[in-house]
Scaffold this active site. Structure first.
Site, short mmCIF file in Angstrom:
data_model
loop_
_atom_site.label_atom_id
_atom_site.label_comp_id
_atom_site.label_asym_id
_atom_site.label_seq_id
_atom_site.Cartn_x
_atom_site.Cartn_y
_atom_site.Cartn_z
N ASN A 38 -0.16 0.08 4.15
CA ASN A 38 0.00 -1.37 4.07
C ASN A 38 0.85 -1.80 5.26
O ASN A 38 2.05 -1.55 5.28
CB ASN A 38 0.68 -1.73 2.74
N TRP A 39 0.21 -2.43 6.22
CA TRP A 39 0.93 -2.76 7.47
C TRP A 39 1.80 -4.01 7.32
O TRP A 39 2.58 -4.33 8.24
CB TRP A 39 -0.07 -2.96 8.61
N LYS A 40 1.66 -4.73 6.23
CA LYS A 40 2.47 -5.94 5.99
C LYS A 40 2.42 -6.86 7.21
O LYS A 40 1.39 -6.95 7.86
CB LYS A 40 3.90 -5.54 5.60
N HIS A 43 1.10 -7.10 -4.71
CA HIS A 43 2.25 -6.42 -4.08
C HIS A 43 3.54 -7.13 -4.47
O HIS A 43 3.57 -8.35 -4.59
CB HIS A 43 2.09 -6.39 -2.56
N GLU A 84 6.05 -7.91 -2.83
CA GLU A 84 6.47 -8.95 -1.89
C GLU A 84 5.70 -10.25 -2.13
O GLU A 84 6.24 -11.34 -1.95
CB GLU A 84 6.30 -8.44 -0.44
N GLU A 94 4.45 0.90 -7.57
CA GLU A 94 5.48 0.77 -6.52
C GLU A 94 6.76 0.22 -7.14
O GLU A 94 6.92 -1.01 -7.27
CB GLU A 94 4.99 -0.18 -5.43
N GLY A 145 10.84 0.10 0.94
CA GLY A 145 11.56 -0.21 2.18
C GLY A 145 13.04 0.09 2.11
O GLY A 145 13.81 -0.35 2.97
N SER A 187 8.85 4.12 0.01
CA SER A 187 9.57 5.07 0.87
C SER A 187 8.94 6.45 0.93
O SER A 187 9.65 7.45 1.00
CB SER A 187 11.05 5.15 0.46
N GLY A 197 4.17 2.01 3.40
CA GLY A 197 4.56 0.86 4.20
C GLY A 197 5.04 1.31 5.57
O GLY A 197 4.24 1.61 6.46
N GLY A 198 6.35 1.38 5.75
CA GLY A 198 6.95 1.67 7.06
C GLY A 198 6.35 2.88 7.78
O GLY A 198 6.03 2.80 8.97
P1 13P Z 1 7.69 1.48 2.25
O1 13P Z 1 6.81 2.72 2.39
O2 13P Z 1 8.09 0.90 3.56
O3 13P Z 1 8.79 1.69 1.30
O4 13P Z 1 6.72 0.35 1.60
C1 13P Z 1 5.97 0.66 0.48
C2 13P Z 1 5.06 -0.47 0.22
O5 13P Z 1 5.49 -1.57 -0.09
C3 13P Z 1 3.62 -0.24 0.39
O6 13P Z 1 2.87 -1.30 -0.10
#
Ligand code: 13P
Length: 252
Positions: free
Chosen positions: A9-11, A97, A99, A169, A175, A215, A236-237
Site C-alpha cells: 500500500n503506497w499511500k 484502511h 487512515e 491491521e 507506521g 510494520s 506500507g513503508g
Molecule cells: P506500515 O507497514 O508502514 O506499518 O503500514 C501498514 C499499512 O498501513 C498497510 O496498509
C-alpha cells in the site's frame, strides 16, 4: 488451498516517474523467483494507476486502488467509482484502511456499501480492519474486530467471499515500527477465521486469505508469515523500497 498474497500500500507516496521506477525494479527483482500460489499486488495512488499498470505488463505484479466511492456516479467531487477503475483495468481495491476511517471518517455503514459496489462490479477488495491501542489495552480487541467484520461484511453471501481478501491491521502497529508479535497475529487471524466459519461454513473460512499489516519488514516477515492463519501481508513503508519489498515477498 488459499492464495498467499503480499500487497504494497503506497499511500500518499510516489510521483508518476517514481511509481514506474518502483514497479520496474520489482519486476526485475522478481523475474527469477518462483512464487507458486503467491500474488504480488501494489496499490499506487489513483493518478498513477495507469502508469503503474503499464509498467507492470508481462509480470506477476498486479495493481490495485487504495479506495473507491460506493456511488455509481453523481455529485461527489473528488471521488472515483468502480466503473472508472474498471475502465482503466483495475479490479482490486483496498477498502477500510484505518487512515481512511480515521482521517476521512469512513464508517462501517459506508464500507458495507463500498464492498457491495465492489461485488456488483465483479471486482475484489482487500478489506482492512483492526483495533486501536486502547482497545487492545482494555482487552476489547476481539470484540472491536468482530464488530468491524459483522458491520461491513456479514451481509455478504457465501459465494461473495471469493472476492474478499482480509487485512488485519492493528492500528497501533501501523507506521509505528511496533509490530504485533507473530503469536498475536496468529491468535487474531484464527479468531477471524472462526467468526467466518460460524457465520458461513468452514470451507468459506478456509478459503479466505487473511493478511497481516503493521510494520512488516524484511527482518520480521518470515516469522509472521510462518503462522498457519497468516496468508501474507499488507505492507506500507517497506513497500516503497524495492529491495525491502522483494525480501518480504520472498519470505512468504
Ligand atoms: P506500515 O507497514 O508502514 O506499518 O503500514 C501498514 C499499512 O498501513 C498497510 O496498509
Amino acid at each position: 488451498m488459499r492464495t498467499k498474497i503480499v500487497a504494497g500500500n503506497w499511500k500518499l507516496n510516489n510521483t508518476k516517474e517514481e511509481s514506474k521506477k518502483l514497479v520496474k525494479a520489482l519486476k526485475k527483482g522478481l523475474k527469477l523467483s518462483k512464487l507458486k500460489n503467491t500474488r504480488v499486488i501494489v496499490a499506487p495512488t489513483f493518478v498513477n494507476l495507469s502508469a503503474s499498470l503499464k509498467s507492470a505488463k508481462k509480470s506477476k505484479i498486479e495493481v490495485a486502488a487504495q479506495n473507491m466511492h460506493q456511488a455509481k456516479n453523481g455529485a461527489f467531487t473528488g471521488e472515483v467509482s468502480a466503473d472508472m477503475l474498471q475502465s482503466i483495468g483495475i479490479n482490486t481495491v483496498i477498502l477500510g484502511h484505518s487512515e481512511r476511517r480515521t482521517y476521512f471518517n469512513e464508517t462501517d455503514t459506508a464500507l458495507a456499501e463500498k464492498v457491495s459496489a465492489v461485488l456488483e462490479h465483479q471486482m475484489e477488495t482487500i478489506f482492512c480492519f483492526g483495533e486501536l491501542l486502547e482497545d487492545r489495552k482494555s482487552n476489547n480487541h476481539f470484540s472491536v474486530v468482530e464488530a468491524q467484520l459483522k458491520n461491513a461484511l456479514f451481509h455478504l453471501k457465501s459465494s461473495d467471499w471469493k472476492s474478499i481478501i482480509l487485512a488485519y491491521e492493528p492500528v497501533w502497529a501501523i507506521g509505528t515500527g511496533e509490530t504485533a508479535t507473530a503469536e498475536q497475529a496468529q491468535e487474531m487471524h484464527a479468531f477471524i477465521r472462526g467468526l467466518i466459519a460460524n457465520k458461513y461454513t468452514a470451507d468459506v473460512a478456509d478459503d479466505v486469505s487473511i493478511l497481516y499489516g503493521g510494520s512488516v519488514k524484511p527482518t520480521n516477515a518470515e516469522e509472521i508469515f510462518s503462522k498457519p492463519d497468516v496468508d501474507g501481508g499488507l505492507i506500507g513503508g517497506a513497500a516503497l523500497n524495492a529491495s525491502d519489498f522483494i525480501a518480504i515477498i520472498k519470505a512468504i
